[in-house]
Design a protein around this motif. Sequence first.
Motif, PDB file in Angstrom:
ATOM      1  N   CYS A  11       0.529  -1.498   0.372  1.00 53.22           N
ATOM      2  CA  CYS A  11      -0.035   0.218   0.208  1.00 53.22           C
ATOM      3  C   CYS A  11       0.819   1.089  -0.082  1.00 53.22           C
ATOM      4  CB  CYS A  11      -1.541   0.365   1.053  1.00 53.22           C
ATOM      5  SG  CYS A  11      -0.945  -0.095   2.596  1.00 53.22           S
ATOM      6  N   ARG A  17      -2.935  -0.939   6.092  1.00 53.96           N
ATOM      7  CA  ARG A  17      -3.776  -2.604   5.129  1.00 53.96           C
ATOM      8  C   ARG A  17      -2.475  -3.663   5.502  1.00 53.96           C
ATOM      9  NH1 ARG A  17      -6.309   1.499   1.210  1.00 53.96           N
ATOM     10  NH2 ARG A  17      -4.415   2.507   1.334  1.00 53.96           N
ATOM     11  N   GLY A  84      -4.318   0.083  -3.269  1.00 50.13           N
ATOM     12  CA  GLY A  84      -4.947   1.763  -3.137  1.00 50.13           C
ATOM     13  C   GLY A  84      -2.956   2.168  -3.096  1.00 50.13           C
ATOM     14  N   GLN A 101      -9.341  -3.533  -3.145  1.00 46.99           N
ATOM     15  CA  GLN A 101     -10.011  -2.241  -2.459  1.00 46.99           C
ATOM     16  C   GLN A 101     -11.011  -2.135  -1.238  1.00 46.99           C
ATOM     17  OE1 GLN A 101      -9.789   0.399  -5.015  1.00 46.99           O
ATOM     18  NE2 GLN A 101      -8.208  -1.009  -6.197  1.00 46.99           N
ATOM     19  N   LEU A 102      -9.711  -1.066  -0.764  1.00 42.01           N
ATOM     20  CA  LEU A 102     -10.174  -1.221   1.058  1.00 42.01           C
ATOM     21  C   LEU A 102     -10.263  -0.281   1.008  1.00 42.01           C
ATOM     22  CD1 LEU A 102      -7.800  -4.160   1.652  1.00 42.01           C
ATOM     23  CD2 LEU A 102     -10.516  -4.293   2.201  1.00 42.01           C
ATOM     24  N   ASP A 103     -10.801   0.366   2.240  1.00 41.17           N
ATOM     25  CA  ASP A 103     -10.815   2.234   2.747  1.00 41.17           C
ATOM     26  C   ASP A 103      -9.552   1.679   3.410  1.00 41.17           C
ATOM     27  OD1 ASP A 103     -13.344   2.523   2.117  1.00 41.17           O
ATOM     28  OD2 ASP A 103     -14.358   1.754   4.089  1.00 41.17           O
ATOM     29  N   ASP A 104      -9.005   3.266   3.491  1.00 45.39           N
ATOM     30  CA  ASP A 104      -7.657   3.370   3.725  1.00 45.39           C
ATOM     31  C   ASP A 104      -7.713   3.448   5.718  1.00 45.39           C
ATOM     32  OD1 ASP A 104      -4.577   4.515   5.103  1.00 45.39           O
ATOM     33  OD2 ASP A 104      -4.855   5.700   3.544  1.00 45.39           O
ATOM     34  N   PRO A 105      -6.893   3.103   6.542  1.00 40.67           N
ATOM     35  CA  PRO A 105      -7.391   3.266   7.538  1.00 40.67           C
ATOM     36  C   PRO A 105      -6.429   4.424   8.602  1.00 40.67           C
ATOM     37  CG  PRO A 105      -5.570   1.250   7.856  1.00 40.67           C
ATOM     38  CD  PRO A 105      -6.284   1.874   6.142  1.00 40.67           C
ATOM     39  N   LEU A 108      -9.018   7.050  10.557  1.00 40.46           N
ATOM     40  CA  LEU A 108     -10.043   6.373  11.673  1.00 40.46           C
ATOM     41  C   LEU A 108      -9.576   5.973  12.841  1.00 40.46           C
ATOM     42  CD1 LEU A 108     -10.817   4.651   7.798  1.00 40.46           C
ATOM     43  CD2 LEU A 108     -11.753   6.674   8.971  1.00 40.46           C
ATOM     44  N   GLN A 112     -14.047   2.507  13.784  1.00 40.87           N
ATOM     45  CA  GLN A 112     -14.167   2.023  12.392  1.00 40.87           C
ATOM     46  C   GLN A 112     -12.248   1.519  11.421  1.00 40.87           C
ATOM     47  OE1 GLN A 112     -14.095   6.674  11.309  1.00 40.87           O
ATOM     48  NE2 GLN A 112     -15.769   5.785   9.926  1.00 40.87           N
ATOM     49  N   ILE A 116     -12.400  -2.930   8.738  1.00 42.83           N
ATOM     50  CA  ILE A 116     -11.351  -3.433   7.386  1.00 42.83           C
ATOM     51  C   ILE A 116     -10.873  -4.349   7.740  1.00 42.83           C
ATOM     52  CG2 ILE A 116      -9.230  -1.832   6.656  1.00 42.83           C
ATOM     53  CD1 ILE A 116     -10.776   0.835   7.114  1.00 42.83           C
TER      54      ILE A 116
END
Length: 136
Positions: A11, A17, A84, A101-105, A108, A112, A116
């Motif tokens: 990443c 991630r 990402g 495709q994963l949300d970036d922590p 957060l 949240q 993930i």
Amino acid sequence: MSTTPEVLFVCVHNAGRSQMAAALLHHHAQGAVLVRSAGSAPAGSVNPAVSAVMAELGLDLSQEFPKPLTTEAVQAADVVISMGCGDACPIFPGKRYLDWQLDDPAGLPVEQVRPIRDEIDRRVRALLAELVPATA
């Protein structure tokens, strides 16, 4: 493919991630897979919320640190999983490339970051089942 498959998680910052994915695969594979992670623009340290949610699973990231992505690491890997990093990953023939495709922590709160982590865990377990089929 070598006798022990090698997986590289990539990443941008190698602070969230990819660190979670590497720790989870290392934990579940119990030595059956070589695991590395790297970032195209490594951060200074692992995301504290990421360390916290991994500690909830008994996985200690305190000794981990973001590492730069190198051509050698990509060449050594059998499977390269980007999370990402866009076009920053060099492409070599004969490698398997996956893009998760994963949300970036980053930034957060722990609440949240948990979902993930759990999604990464699900994908890591599925990947491990492909790479090292359970012996009957």
